[in-house]
Design a protein around this motif. Structure first.
Motif, mmCIF file in Angstrom:
data_model
loop_
_atom_site.group_PDB
_atom_site.id
_atom_site.type_symbol
_atom_site.label_atom_id
_atom_site.label_comp_id
_atom_site.label_asym_id
_atom_site.label_seq_id
_atom_site.Cartn_x
_atom_site.Cartn_y
_atom_site.Cartn_z
ATOM 1 N N THR A 174 0.845 -1.200 0.000
ATOM 2 C CA THR A 174 0.000 0.000 0.000
ATOM 3 C C THR A 174 0.877 1.245 0.000
ATOM 4 O OG1 THR A 174 -0.142 0.019 2.421
ATOM 5 C CG2 THR A 174 -1.868 -1.182 1.228
ATOM 6 N N TYR A 175 0.311 2.343 -0.469
ATOM 7 C CA TYR A 175 1.059 3.599 -0.562
ATOM 8 C C TYR A 175 0.149 4.787 -0.307
ATOM 9 C CZ TYR A 175 -1.126 4.939 -4.963
ATOM 10 O OH TYR A 175 -2.032 5.316 -5.902
ATOM 11 N N LYS A 230 -3.787 2.451 -2.780
ATOM 12 C CA LYS A 230 -3.662 3.670 -1.983
ATOM 13 C C LYS A 230 -4.418 3.467 -0.675
ATOM 14 C CE LYS A 230 -3.773 8.651 -2.503
ATOM 15 N NZ LYS A 230 -4.190 9.760 -3.349
ATOM 16 N N PRO A 259 -0.435 3.595 4.988
ATOM 17 C CA PRO A 259 0.287 2.818 3.955
ATOM 18 C C PRO A 259 1.572 2.169 4.463
ATOM 19 C CG PRO A 259 0.795 5.126 3.729
ATOM 20 C CD PRO A 259 -0.217 5.024 4.846
#
Length: 189
Positions: free
Chosen positions: A40-41, A76, A80
Motif C-alpha cells: 500500500t502507498y 492507496k 500505507p
C-alpha cells in the motif's frame, strides 16, 4: 542558395533539439530491504507541499504516480506501507546551435565547403539560442514505520517551459522512472 542554408540550419536545430528531449533516469535503493512487503502507498504530505510546480502540474504529477503505482498492483491507503515523496528541481539551461558553435561547419558563398575544426572564429552566419527551464523529477519511497528512505528514482532533462503535450510527457517521465521499481525485478531481467 540562401534558402538552402536556412533550411539546413533549421534542420540541424530541430535535430539537435529532438536529441535533447529524452529523460535520463537512474535509481538507487537499500539492498537490505524486502520490497515484496510493500503493498500500500500514499503521498508524503510534507513533501508534496514543497513541490515547486504550479497546482495544475502538481496534480498531473501526482495522478501520473498514482496511475503507475496502481498499475504495479499497489493500493492507496490511509495507513500505507510506503510513502511517496516527490521533489522537482529546476535550473535554467541554455543551448546554442549554429555555425559559431560547431566551429563554422557549413557551405560557403560558392559551391565549396568552408569552415574548420573547433574554432568558433571560422565561418559566420546566425547562431540559435534556446533558453528554458530544465527539471529533474525525483520520486522517493519512504518506510513510515522504520522512518527510512528505501528507494530513490529520478528523471533529468524535463523541459518545464514546454507546454506541448505536457500531461503526456509527465506520465511518460513517471513511467520511465518507476520502471526501475522494484529493483529486484530489474536485476532478474
Amino acid at each position: 542558395m540562401k534558402t538552402f542554408k536556412t533550411l539546413l540550419m533549421l534542420f540541424t536545430v530541430v535535430l539537435a533539439l529532438s536529441g535533447c528531449s529524452s529523460l535520463r533516469t537512474a535509481s538507487d535503493y537499500d539492498k537490505n530491504v524486502d520490497f515484496s512487503t510493500y503493498k500500500t502507498y500514499n503521498f508524503y504530505d510534507k513533501g508534496i507541499a514543497r513541490v515547486r510546480l504550479n497546482n495544475l502540474d502538481k496534480r498531473r504529477l501526482m495522478a501520473a504516480v498514482e496511475a503507475e503505482m496502481n498499475a504495479k498492483g499497489f493500493v492507496k491507503a490511509e495507513k500505507p506501507d510506503l510513502l511517496v515523496n516527490l521533489v522537482v528541481v529546476a535550473r535554467e539551461k541554455t543551448d546554442v546551435y549554429g555555425p559559431a558553435y560547431y566551429g563554422g561547419w557549413g557551405w560557403g558563398g560558392g559551391w565549396g565547403w568552408r569552415g574548420g575544426w573547433g574554432s568558433p572564429f571560422w565561418g559566420g552566419g546566425p547562431s540559435y539560442v534556446n533558453q528554458y527551464i530544465e527539471g529533474t523529477i525525483i520520486i522517493d519511497f519512504l518506510d513510515p514505520a522504520k522512518k527510512i528512505l528505501f528507494w530513490h528514482g529520478r528523471g533529468s532533462g524535463f523541459n518545464l517551459d514546454n507546454l506541448n503535450k505536457r500531461e503526456e510527457r509527465l506520465y511518460t517521465g513517471v513511467r520511465e522512472i518507476l520502471a526501475q521499481y522494484p529493483p529486484n525485478a530489474i536485476a532478474a531481467k
